[in-house]
Design a protein around this motif. Structure first.
Motif, mmCIF file in Angstrom:
data_model
loop_
_atom_site.group_PDB
_atom_site.id
_atom_site.type_symbol
_atom_site.label_atom_id
_atom_site.label_comp_id
_atom_site.label_asym_id
_atom_site.label_seq_id
_atom_site.Cartn_x
_atom_site.Cartn_y
_atom_site.Cartn_z
ATOM 1 N N ALA A 5 0.819 -1.213 0.000
ATOM 2 C CA ALA A 5 0.000 0.000 0.000
ATOM 3 C C ALA A 5 0.857 1.269 0.000
ATOM 4 C CB ALA A 5 -0.914 -0.002 1.232
ATOM 5 N N ARG A 6 2.160 1.094 -0.167
ATOM 6 C CA ARG A 6 3.052 2.250 -0.105
ATOM 7 C C ARG A 6 2.740 3.239 -1.211
ATOM 8 N NH1 ARG A 6 9.454 1.762 -1.152
ATOM 9 N NH2 ARG A 6 8.727 1.919 -3.300
ATOM 10 N N MET A 7 2.784 4.524 -0.866
ATOM 11 C CA MET A 7 2.553 5.580 -1.853
ATOM 12 C C MET A 7 3.846 5.819 -2.623
ATOM 13 S SD MET A 7 0.407 8.194 0.546
ATOM 14 C CE MET A 7 -0.999 7.627 1.504
ATOM 15 N N SER A 8 4.201 4.943 -3.517
ATOM 16 C CA SER A 8 5.536 4.909 -4.125
ATOM 17 C C SER A 8 5.828 6.132 -4.982
ATOM 18 C CB SER A 8 5.693 3.634 -4.968
ATOM 19 O OG SER A 8 4.704 3.592 -5.973
ATOM 20 N N GLU A 9 4.801 6.884 -5.391
ATOM 21 C CA GLU A 9 5.053 8.050 -6.229
ATOM 22 C C GLU A 9 5.578 9.231 -5.424
ATOM 23 O OE1 GLU A 9 0.817 8.492 -4.793
ATOM 24 O OE2 GLU A 9 2.149 6.875 -5.439
#
Length: 325
Positions: A5-9
């Motif tokens: 669920a990491r907000m990789s952006e």
């Protein structure tokens, strides 16, 4: 929040510094030699070890917490002046306060989060968060749901195109703090001066160097004249200061003070304190053949050369600092 669920952006730049122990090891090559030096002076070397361990643990925890919500880039303090921050970057500084100030001036209004790595050791006026706050805090920052306080910055711009920003203050004078010669110009008034330098302070810096200089000046005047001047910054004439002499971080003016001005046949001491506004910059033309400098926030190693013939315009910066609170 798990890795999937990491907000990789979202890119997060984590700024760290060397501990006192690391700096000693750089100087003396080994921990053993550093310990010998410190203990020979009668100091407690275990305090250096404890501080280093706590800071390293804080860095490790911060990386883990931040990696759960974005892409993390770890950056050492000494690389900050030459680092290119992206417009969408979020910057996290693992304090003390000085590291927050010395990072903020290199940003282009990216939000900065000050984190206290060791609350038992540091008070941290600019460090409202701990590493355990980061995982919940960052998503709110990404979505614009956290309050951000703006900070007025000072700017020194030379006639050769170089510039330097200050979060707390700028110093203009000789590298060794001995007598500096220059021409000072403000609002149509010009004055040849010889002094130990000029300090230009922001609202955030009003409780630091500026307060010290003005309190000293008020004390001298009180003793010399035998009158009851208050020794606080507020009493020294700063419009908008509170009862303790503090200005707002986004105060719309800068203040300059001339340290130890020396009146002589060729120099004057009339234009020694004043306000710098958006339409009222301070101009200084150097008359120092060598060792003239401008540095900010106490970092003497990061400076502009300011020798004979160079003109500096001191003004409010075109950008603001942005601190997450």
């Amino acid at each position: 929040m798990n890795g999937g669920a990491r907000m990789s952006e979202n890119k997060i730049v984590l700024i760290k510094r060397k501990t006192r122990l690391e700096e000693l090891v750089v100087r003396y090559n080994t921990i053993q030699q550093a310990q010998f030096y410190i203990e020979r002076l009668g100091a407690d070397f275990s305090d250096y070890i404890s501080e280093d361990l706590n800071y390293r643990k804080a860095v490790e925890t911060a990386v883990i917490e931040l990696s759960a919500v974005g892409r993390v880039q770890l950056l050492e303090r000494q690389h900050v002046p030459n680092f290119i921050f992206g417009d969408e970057d979020t910057v996290v500084v693992l304090g003390q306060d000085g590291l927050v100030a010395n990072t903020l001036k290199y940003l282009r209004e990216q939000p900065l989060i000050g984190v206290n790595p060791d609350p038992q050791r540091w008070d941290g006026v600019l460090l409202p968060f701990t590493v355990k706050d980061l995982r919940l805090l960052l998503p709110d920052v990404f979505r614009g749901r956290r309050e951000v306080r703006e900070v007025t910055l000072a700017k020194a711009e030379l006639n050769d195109g170089q510039s330097l920003y200050g979060v707390n203050d700028l110093f203009i004078g000789r590298k060794t703090h001995v007598s500096a010669r220059y021409l000072l110009q403000l609002s149509g008034t010009a004055e040849q001066q010889s002094s130990s330098g000029i300090i230009v302070s922001t609202g955030m810096g009003s409780t630091g160097w500026l307060r010290s200089v003005l309190a000293g000046a008020a004390g001298i005047a009180r003793s010399a004249a035998g009158i009851g001047l208050a020794g606080s910054v507020a009493a020294a004439g700063l419009a908008g200061a509170d009862a303790e002499g503090r200005l707002a971080w986004d105060h719309p003016h800068l203040y300059f003070t001339v340290r130890e001005p020396f009146p002589s046949r060729t120099t004057s001491a009339g234009l020694v304190f004043g306000q710098i506004g958006s339409d009222q910059p301070l101009r200084i033309i150097s008359q120092m053949p060598e060792d003239g400098v401008i540095f900010s926030d106490g970092v003497e190693s990061d400076f502009l050369e300011f020798n004979s013939g160079v003109e500096a315009v001191i003004s409010l910066a075109e950008k603001k600092g942005r601190l997450v609170v």
